[in-house]
Design an enzyme around this catalytic site. Structure first.
Site, short mmCIF file in Angstrom:
data_model
loop_
_atom_site.label_atom_id
_atom_site.label_comp_id
_atom_site.label_asym_id
_atom_site.label_seq_id
_atom_site.Cartn_x
_atom_site.Cartn_y
_atom_site.Cartn_z
N TRP A 130 0.85 -1.19 0.00
CA TRP A 130 0.00 0.00 0.00
C TRP A 130 0.89 1.24 0.00
O TRP A 130 1.82 1.33 0.83
CB TRP A 130 -0.88 -0.05 1.25
CG TRP A 130 -1.82 1.09 1.43
CD1 TRP A 130 -2.61 1.66 0.47
CD2 TRP A 130 -2.08 1.79 2.64
NE1 TRP A 130 -3.36 2.66 1.02
CE2 TRP A 130 -3.05 2.76 2.35
CE3 TRP A 130 -1.60 1.69 3.95
CZ2 TRP A 130 -3.54 3.64 3.31
CZ3 TRP A 130 -2.09 2.54 4.91
CH2 TRP A 130 -3.06 3.51 4.60
N ASP A 211 -0.10 -5.60 9.60
CA ASP A 211 -1.12 -4.58 9.34
C ASP A 211 -2.44 -5.32 9.07
O ASP A 211 -2.54 -6.09 8.11
CB ASP A 211 -0.69 -3.77 8.11
CG ASP A 211 -1.68 -2.66 7.78
OD1 ASP A 211 -2.69 -2.52 8.50
OD2 ASP A 211 -1.44 -1.93 6.80
N ALA A 213 -6.10 -4.37 8.30
CA ALA A 213 -7.02 -3.27 8.01
C ALA A 213 -8.35 -3.77 7.45
O ALA A 213 -9.24 -2.97 7.19
CB ALA A 213 -6.36 -2.30 7.02
N LYS A 246 -12.66 0.00 7.73
CA LYS A 246 -13.42 -0.74 6.73
C LYS A 246 -14.45 -1.67 7.37
O LYS A 246 -15.58 -1.71 6.96
CB LYS A 246 -12.48 -1.56 5.84
CG LYS A 246 -11.25 -0.80 5.37
CD LYS A 246 -11.57 0.22 4.30
CE LYS A 246 -10.53 1.32 4.25
NZ LYS A 246 -9.56 1.26 3.22
C1 LIG Z 1 -3.28 -1.79 3.97
C2 LIG Z 1 -3.89 -0.70 4.79
N1 LIG Z 1 -3.43 -0.47 6.02
C3 LIG Z 1 -3.96 0.46 6.80
C4 LIG Z 1 -4.98 1.26 6.38
C5 LIG Z 1 -5.45 2.27 7.37
O1 LIG Z 1 -6.58 2.93 7.20
P1 LIG Z 1 -7.16 3.97 8.25
O2 LIG Z 1 -6.02 4.83 8.75
O3 LIG Z 1 -8.15 4.73 7.46
O4 LIG Z 1 -7.75 3.20 9.38
C6 LIG Z 1 -5.51 1.08 5.08
C7 LIG Z 1 -6.58 1.92 4.53
O5 LIG Z 1 -6.83 2.02 3.38
C8 LIG Z 1 -4.94 0.06 4.27
O6 LIG Z 1 -5.38 -0.19 3.04
#
Ligand SMILES: Cc1ncc(COP(=O)(O)O)c(C=O)c1O
Length: 397
Positions: A130, A211, A213, A246
């Site tokens: 990401w 991670d 998410a 999400k």
């Molecule tokens: C791989 C990944 N990690 C972490 C996040 C963290 O998202 P947020 O800070 O909106 O909770 C996202 C959001 O798109 C993600 O795709």
């Protein structure tokens, strides 16, 4: 003092969003932004969230500060959501959790903790990963390197190459892993591969930073946490950054948590004290509203059940769209095999078309995706999948 600052180019995703908004063609399809969408194209507030929110509003008597670790009840339910109710780490005294402003905040807190503990640490991320992992992990001064991950030929993980590289990393390297629903490829590790990876991580004394998410949006809430559950049962030290954006639909409420498993309870106390210092220096305290909602949902029997049902509905919708996309693409573009899209998990896949095709899809067919051909499959609806597949068929040579 500020006049010498360079103006930065806008984030590519913002460009895609703006171009989509400006497009007046009714057939336009937005496969860019990474949010859940229902069949009407909306990203609704979950029913369980709305109910929990109403209860909070009725009950809340103060807005006074909470603490740098955030909402303690939220931190506890997040540990149990991640690990299950019976996991050995819960009673070990080695696990500590700090609430964070979203998954991004949790990743940044984890990076700062690693930097505090090991200023020269190198974090190894998947190729690709990401895009936001890069600034989140490196802005505090950590060095980033890459390990092989995605195999475009199969649409899956190139596990042998991945493991081969991880097996040669210097001791005390950090390995960033996606628990499930890999962003941007949708290619996940199988359970047996997590077990093999565990052996290498243990043998080489590496630190896994996981991670998570998309818990619940891949194979199911417990299945998507297979890796973190295994690692927290078997390893002395693990970091996990969790997001509620999400799976609870709480995007703008900035709700997440960093879990840190340390080798001993004393080390765990030291780690959480460092994290409180780090949080104080970054933003002081996390916002409470989203955390209070998640706590309300996960501690109320009826609300929890309602959320679990909605989450399962979201998960099944993703799978339905993936299957329908493969079927439509097979009909409209038989010269390419897109069947990998149905085997992948979560919101994202690479369409695997070149930048010229991405441009043509945008300019001629009003189909918007990231320049690297990452699509959010939730931008599709049952009534536009056929149009999307035909457009792809026209640009793929
Ligand atoms: C791989 C990944 N990690 C972490 C996040 C963290 O998202 P947020 O800070 O909106 O909770 C996202 C959001 O798109 C993600 O795709």
């Amino acid at each position: 003092m500020l006049e010498h600052l360079d103006r930065l180019a806008p984030d590519p995703i913002l460009g895609v969003m703006a171009a989509f908004r400006a497009d007046t063609d009714p057939r336009k399809v937005d496969l860019g932004v990474g949010v859940f969408r229902d069949d009407a194209g909306e990203t609704p507030v979950l029913r369980a969230v709305r109910e929990a929110e109403q209860e909070i509003l009725a009950r809340q008597t103060t807005k006074t500060y909470v603490s740098a670790v955030g909402n303690a009840g939220f931190n506890e339910v997040m540990e149990r959501l991640l690990l299950g109710q019976q996991h050995g780490a819960l009673a070990s005294g080695r696990l500590r959790t700090i609430q964070a402003p979203g998954g991004c905040g949790a990743l940044r807190l984890g990076a700062e903790l690693i930097r505090t503990a090991m200023p020269d640490a190198v974090v190894h991320v998947s190729t690709p990963t990401w895009a936001n992992h890069v600034p989140l992990l490196s802005n505090c001064g950590l060095k980033l390197e890459r390990y092989p991950y995605f195999d475009p030929a199969t649409g899956g993980v190139d596990f042998d190459r991945m493991l081969g590289v991880i097996d040669r990393l210097p001791q005390r390297s950090v390995v960033l892993l996606h628990a499930s629903c890999h962003n941007p490829t949708g290619a996940d590790l199988e359970d047996a591969q997590w077990r093999e990876l565990l052996g290498v991580i243990r043998r080489r004394s590496l630190l896994p930073f996981i991670d998570i998410a998309y818990q619940g949006l891949g194979r199911g809430a417990a299945e998507d946490a297979y890796g973190p559950r295994l690692f927290c049962a078997e390893l002395p030290e693990v970091l996990v950054a969790a997001s509620c954006s999400k799976n609870f639909g709480l995007y703008r409420e900035r709700t997440g948590a960093l879990h840190v498993l340390s080798a001993t309870p004393t080390a765990a106390d030291a780690a959480i004290s460092q994290l409180m210092r780090i949080a104080r220096g970054l933003y002081s305290m996390p916002p409470d509203h989203g955390a209070a909602i998640v706590h309300g949902i996960l501690t109320g029997e009826r609300l929890r059940k309602s959320w679990e049902d909605e989450l399962e509905g979201m998960r099944l919708r993703i799978q339905r769209l993936r299957n329908a996309a493969v079927e439509a693409l097979a009909g409209a573009c038989a010269r390419r095999d897109f069947s990998y899209i149905a085997r992948q998990r979560g919101m994202f896949s690479y369409l695997g078309v070149n930048p010229q095709a991405v441009r043509e899809l945008r300019e001629r067919h009003h189909v918007y995706m990231m320049d690297d051909s990452r699509i959010n499959v939730l931008g599709l609806r049952m009534d536009n999948i056929g149009y999307f597949a035909e457009a792809v068929g026209k640009v793929v040579v």
